[in-house]
Design an enzyme around this catalytic site. Structure first.
Site, short mmCIF file in Angstrom:
data_model
loop_
_atom_site.label_atom_id
_atom_site.label_comp_id
_atom_site.label_asym_id
_atom_site.label_seq_id
_atom_site.Cartn_x
_atom_site.Cartn_y
_atom_site.Cartn_z
N ILE A 1 0.85 -1.20 0.00
CA ILE A 1 0.00 0.00 0.00
C ILE A 1 0.88 1.24 0.00
O ILE A 1 1.71 1.44 0.89
CB ILE A 1 -0.93 0.05 1.23
N HIS A 2 0.68 2.07 -1.01
CA HIS A 2 1.33 3.38 -1.11
C HIS A 2 0.30 4.27 -1.78
O HIS A 2 -0.84 3.86 -1.97
CB HIS A 2 2.64 3.28 -1.92
N GLY A 3 0.63 5.48 -2.15
CA GLY A 3 -0.36 6.41 -2.68
C GLY A 3 -1.17 5.86 -3.84
O GLY A 3 -2.39 5.97 -3.87
N GLY B 1 -3.21 2.79 -2.34
CA GLY B 1 -4.09 3.17 -1.24
C GLY B 1 -5.13 4.21 -1.59
O GLY B 1 -6.16 4.30 -0.94
#
Length: 164
Positions: free
Chosen positions: A20-22, A25
């Protein structure tokens, strides 16, 4: 695994080294309309620091997060409520293969980032594979999974079967 209405509502499964990252997410989660992100990764399932960093990103999309081992994901995915719109994120194609072979009903596998490391070759500018990754892709495809590279939701899907 039960059939029909009892199947978990898995919107998409994505391979991304970063989990999960920008992009995952926020962008992917909102585009999919997911309300639950399941990170299926043995290492992350027991690392509270990594989990808290990922939860901050996921919260901005309004989705809940769960961090499970691959084995726990296999055991409990069929207990998901119909209202749960699930986005599964794994680090490697092998993790996705383990889930599929364990009975998780994955129909689509989106390949996001697979970083370069020694022994890996480029499939495109963001996806680097080794022989194990290629083998895992082939087995997933043989199991009826649509495996494709797509960095962002609006990008054209590149079928992995055409690249390996």
């Amino acid at each position: 695994m039960k059939a029909g209405l009892d199947m978990p509502n898995i919107l998409l499964t994505r391979v991304d080294n970063r989990l999960i990252h920008g992009q995952v997410g926020v962008t992917w989660t909102k585009t999919l309309g997911a309300n639950l992100i399941v990170v299926a990764d043995d290492e992350t399932s027991s690392n509270e620091m990594m989990q808290s960093l990922m939860q901050v990103t996921a919260k901005s999309s309004g989705a809940e997060t769960r961090f499970f081992t691959l084995e726990k994901t296999i055991k409990i995915i069929d207990k998901a409520a119909p209202r749960q719109k699930i986005f599964i994120v794994v680090k490697t194609p092998h993790s996705a293969r383990v889930l599929v072979e364990g009975g998780v009903p994955i129909k689509e596998l989106n390949i996001g980032n697979m970083h370069f490391s020694d022994g890996k070759r480029a499939l495109n500018k963001k996806v680097y594979v080794d022989d194990q990754d290629v083998e895992d892709f082939k087995i997933l495809i043989e199991n009826g999974v649509n495996v494709y590279i797509q960095d962002l939701p609006g990008d054209v899907k590149e079928q992995v079967s055409h690249l390996i």
